[in-house]
Design a protein around this motif. Structure first.
Motif, PDB file in Angstrom:
ATOM      1  N   HIS A   1      20.807   3.198   3.862  1.00 36.02           N
ATOM      2  CA  HIS A   1      20.353   3.802   3.848  1.00 36.02           C
ATOM      3  C   HIS A   1      19.835   4.427   2.727  1.00 36.02           C
ATOM      4  O   HIS A   1      18.938   4.512   2.569  1.00 36.02           O
ATOM      5  N   VAL A   2      20.853   4.247   1.635  1.00 37.10           N
ATOM      6  CA  VAL A   2      20.482   4.837   0.733  1.00 37.10           C
ATOM      7  C   VAL A   2      20.013   3.225  -0.862  1.00 37.10           C
ATOM      8  O   VAL A   2      19.253   3.817  -1.465  1.00 37.10           O
ATOM      9  N   ALA A   3      20.005   2.567  -0.139  1.00 39.99           N
ATOM     10  CA  ALA A   3      19.445   1.005  -1.581  1.00 39.99           C
ATOM     11  C   ALA A   3      17.787   1.506  -0.354  1.00 39.99           C
ATOM     12  O   ALA A   3      16.926   1.468  -1.562  1.00 39.99           O
ATOM     13  N   ARG A   4      17.956   2.302   0.629  1.00 43.65           N
ATOM     14  CA  ARG A   4      16.217   2.098   0.847  1.00 43.65           C
ATOM     15  C   ARG A   4      15.432   3.491  -0.290  1.00 43.65           C
ATOM     16  O   ARG A   4      14.527   3.183  -0.842  1.00 43.65           O
ATOM     17  N   LYS A   5      16.170   4.251  -0.316  1.00 46.39           N
ATOM     18  CA  LYS A   5      15.899   5.701  -0.516  1.00 46.39           C
ATOM     19  C   LYS A   5      15.852   5.094  -2.182  1.00 46.39           C
ATOM     20  O   LYS A   5      14.870   5.107  -3.262  1.00 46.39           O
TER      21      LYS A   5
ATOM     22  N   THR B   1      19.337  -2.989  11.105  1.00 43.67           N
ATOM     23  CA  THR B   1      18.625  -3.295   9.399  1.00 43.67           C
ATOM     24  C   THR B   1      18.580  -4.273   9.480  1.00 43.67           C
ATOM     25  O   THR B   1      19.776  -5.123  10.030  1.00 43.67           O
ATOM     26  N   PRO B   2      17.181  -5.053   9.976  1.00 40.83           N
ATOM     27  CA  PRO B   2      17.556  -6.996  10.000  1.00 40.83           C
ATOM     28  C   PRO B   2      17.865  -7.379   8.713  1.00 40.83           C
ATOM     29  O   PRO B   2      18.500  -6.674   7.550  1.00 40.83           O
ATOM     30  N   LYS B   3      19.078  -8.102   8.822  1.00 40.58           N
ATOM     31  CA  LYS B   3      19.375  -8.767   7.581  1.00 40.58           C
ATOM     32  C   LYS B   3      18.459 -10.149   6.994  1.00 40.58           C
ATOM     33  O   LYS B   3      17.553 -10.152   7.721  1.00 40.58           O
ATOM     34  N   GLY B   4      18.652  -9.902   5.663  1.00 39.63           N
ATOM     35  CA  GLY B   4      17.559 -10.707   4.937  1.00 39.63           C
ATOM     36  C   GLY B   4      18.158 -11.443   3.841  1.00 39.63           C
ATOM     37  O   GLY B   4      19.319 -10.916   2.914  1.00 39.63           O
ATOM     38  N   LYS B   5      17.646 -12.804   3.122  1.00 39.66           N
ATOM     39  CA  LYS B   5      18.188 -12.936   2.183  1.00 39.66           C
ATOM     40  C   LYS B   5      17.389 -12.344   0.519  1.00 39.66           C
ATOM     41  O   LYS B   5      17.531 -13.018  -0.398  1.00 39.66           O
ATOM     42  N   ASN B   6      16.771 -11.584   0.618  1.00 35.78           N
ATOM     43  CA  ASN B   6      15.759 -11.025  -0.763  1.00 35.78           C
ATOM     44  C   ASN B   6      16.389 -10.862  -1.695  1.00 35.78           C
ATOM     45  O   ASN B   6      17.497 -10.132  -1.071  1.00 35.78           O
ATOM     46  N   ALA B   7      16.265 -10.789  -2.674  1.00 42.10           N
ATOM     47  CA  ALA B   7      17.118 -11.476  -3.952  1.00 42.10           C
ATOM     48  C   ALA B   7      17.546  -9.584  -4.486  1.00 42.10           C
ATOM     49  O   ALA B   7      18.655  -9.015  -5.113  1.00 42.10           O
ATOM     50  N   ILE B   8      16.004  -9.100  -4.356  1.00 44.77           N
ATOM     51  CA  ILE B   8      15.762  -7.194  -4.812  1.00 44.77           C
ATOM     52  C   ILE B   8      16.701  -6.741  -3.571  1.00 44.77           C
ATOM     53  O   ILE B   8      17.088  -5.325  -4.190  1.00 44.77           O
ATOM     54  N   ALA B   9      16.664  -6.687  -2.707  1.00 39.37           N
ATOM     55  CA  ALA B   9      17.320  -5.841  -1.552  1.00 39.37           C
ATOM     56  C   ALA B   9      18.881  -5.718  -1.774  1.00 39.37           C
ATOM     57  O   ALA B   9      19.310  -5.335  -1.263  1.00 39.37           O
ATOM     58  N   LEU B  10      19.122  -7.140  -1.370  1.00 41.22           N
ATOM     59  CA  LEU B  10      20.833  -7.893  -2.136  1.00 41.22           C
ATOM     60  C   LEU B  10      20.531  -6.914  -3.667  1.00 41.22           C
ATOM     61  O   LEU B  10      22.271  -6.076  -3.053  1.00 41.22           O
TER      62      LEU B  10
ATOM     63  N   GLN C   1      23.697  -3.217  -3.187  1.00 38.49           N
ATOM     64  CA  GLN C   1      24.964  -3.821  -3.839  1.00 38.49           C
ATOM     65  C   GLN C   1      25.386  -2.696  -4.525  1.00 38.49           C
ATOM     66  O   GLN C   1      26.237  -1.636  -5.022  1.00 38.49           O
ATOM     67  N   ALA C   2      23.795  -2.349  -5.078  1.00 41.12           N
ATOM     68  CA  ALA C   2      23.940  -0.553  -6.400  1.00 41.12           C
ATOM     69  C   ALA C   2      24.221   0.286  -5.456  1.00 41.12           C
ATOM     70  O   ALA C   2      25.045   1.048  -6.004  1.00 41.12           O
ATOM     71  N   ALA C   3      23.523   0.790  -3.892  1.00 44.10           N
ATOM     72  CA  ALA C   3      23.771   1.426  -3.519  1.00 44.10           C
ATOM     73  C   ALA C   3      25.975   1.667  -3.275  1.00 44.10           C
ATOM     74  O   ALA C   3      25.878   2.345  -3.637  1.00 44.10           O
ATOM     75  N   ASN C   4      25.998   0.423  -2.662  1.00 42.13           N
ATOM     76  CA  ASN C   4      27.625   0.342  -2.482  1.00 42.13           C
ATOM     77  C   ASN C   4      28.642   1.134  -3.597  1.00 42.13           C
ATOM     78  O   ASN C   4      29.104   1.052  -3.571  1.00 42.13           O
ATOM     79  N   SER C   5      28.474   0.349  -4.718  1.00 39.02           N
ATOM     80  CA  SER C   5      28.436   0.695  -6.211  1.00 39.02           C
ATOM     81  C   SER C   5      28.701   2.071  -6.187  1.00 39.02           C
ATOM     82  O   SER C   5      29.918   2.889  -6.448  1.00 39.02           O
TER      83      SER C   5
ATOM     84  N   SER D   1       0.477  -1.141  -0.115  1.00 34.93           N
ATOM     85  CA  SER D   1      -0.007   0.028   0.013  1.00 34.93           C
ATOM     86  C   SER D   1       0.336   1.391   0.084  1.00 34.93           C
ATOM     87  O   SER D   1       0.539   2.676  -0.159  1.00 34.93           O
ATOM     88  N   SER D   2       2.506   0.840   0.150  1.00 37.22           N
ATOM     89  CA  SER D   2       2.682   2.171   0.286  1.00 37.22           C
ATOM     90  C   SER D   2       4.251   1.789   0.018  1.00 37.22           C
ATOM     91  O   SER D   2       4.655   0.634   0.014  1.00 37.22           O
ATOM     92  N   ALA D   3       5.341   2.977   0.010  1.00 34.40           N
ATOM     93  CA  ALA D   3       6.363   2.238  -0.194  1.00 34.40           C
ATOM     94  C   ALA D   3       7.610   2.351   1.301  1.00 34.40           C
ATOM     95  O   ALA D   3       8.660   1.217   0.528  1.00 34.40           O
ATOM     96  N   LYS D   4       6.674   2.628   1.885  1.00 31.44           N
ATOM     97  CA  LYS D   4       7.630   2.604   3.145  1.00 31.44           C
ATOM     98  C   LYS D   4       7.382   1.002   3.392  1.00 31.44           C
ATOM     99  O   LYS D   4       7.687   0.003   4.003  1.00 31.44           O
ATOM    100  N   ARG D   5       5.873   0.673   2.972  1.00 38.10           N
ATOM    101  CA  ARG D   5       5.883  -0.863   3.676  1.00 38.10           C
ATOM    102  C   ARG D   5       7.022  -1.826   2.411  1.00 38.10           C
ATOM    103  O   ARG D   5       6.741  -2.509   3.081  1.00 38.10           O
ATOM    104  N   PHE D   6       6.679  -1.327   1.446  1.00 42.02           N
ATOM    105  CA  PHE D   6       7.888  -2.160  -0.077  1.00 42.02           C
ATOM    106  C   PHE D   6       8.799  -2.245   0.534  1.00 42.02           C
ATOM    107  O   PHE D   6       9.848  -3.260   1.024  1.00 42.02           O
ATOM    108  N   ALA D   7       9.835  -1.097   0.973  1.00 46.49           N
ATOM    109  CA  ALA D   7      11.004  -1.312   1.717  1.00 46.49           C
ATOM    110  C   ALA D   7      11.071  -2.161   3.028  1.00 46.49           C
ATOM    111  O   ALA D   7      12.141  -2.951   3.337  1.00 46.49           O
TER     112      ALA D   7
END
Length: 132
Positions: free
Chosen positions: A81-85, A36-45, A49-53, A9-15
Motif C-alpha cells: 500500500h505504501v509502495a502504491r502511495k 495485489t498481483p505479482k510482477g517483475k517490474n523493476a520500478i515496482a520492486l 523495497q523502499a516502502a519496506n525500508s 493519463s493518471s496516477a492510478k493508471r501508472f500504479a
C-alpha cells in the motif's frame, strides 16, 4: 517505464501498470479475491523495497514521511500500500514538475483530533438515543 511517464493519463493508471493496485475479482457483487498481483517490474520492486525500508526504520528516522499518505508505522502487510502511495507521489511530481511539498503536520494532527472528538460525540449521541 519507457521514455515518458506522461503516457499514463493518471496516477492510478501508472500504479496499475506497476501492478501495485489490487486486482479485485467479483462474482455477483461479492469480492472473491483482492490480492495485489505479482510482477517483475523493476520500478515496482524498488518501490516495494523502499516502502519496506521505511517500515523497518524507527519513527524518528522517517519522521519527514509522516503524512496522511504514508503512515508513521508500516505494518509488514501494508508495504505494498505504501509502495502504491510512493508511485502516486512520483507520478504527480514528474507530470506536474514540482517538488514534494511536505504537509503541515500540526494541521494534520489537529484534523485527526477533531475527527476523533466528532466520532466520540456521535457515539455518545447514539448511546443516549438507544437508552431512551
Amino acid at each position: 517505464m519507457g521514455n515518458d511517464i506522461r503516457r499514463f493519463s493518471s496516477a492510478k493508471r501508472f500504479a496499475s501498470w506497476l501492478r501495485l493496485v489490487p486486482n479485485n475479482k467479483q462474482s455477483g457483487g461479492r469480492i472473491i479475491s483482492s490480492k495485489t498481483p505479482k510482477g517483475k517490474n523493476a520500478i515496482a520492486l524498488a518501490l516495494r523495497q523502499a516502502a519496506n525500508s521505511i517500515g523497518n526504520q524507527r519513527a524518528s528516522a522517517h519522521s519527514f514521511l509522516q503524512t496522511d499518505c504514508l503512515p508513521e508505522r508500516t505494518e509488514r502487510s501494508n508495504y505494498r500500500h505504501v509502495a502504491r502511495k510512493l508511485a502516486l507521489i512520483i507520478w504527480n511530481m514528474i507530470t506536474k514538475t514540482q517538488d514534494y511539498l511536505q504537509p503541515n503536520t500540526q494541521l494534520l494532527y489537529d484534523r485527526r483530533k477533531l475527527a476523533q472528538v466528532n466520532n466520540i460525540k456521535s457515539r455518545l449521541f447514539r448511546l443516549n438515543l438507544s437508552r431512551n
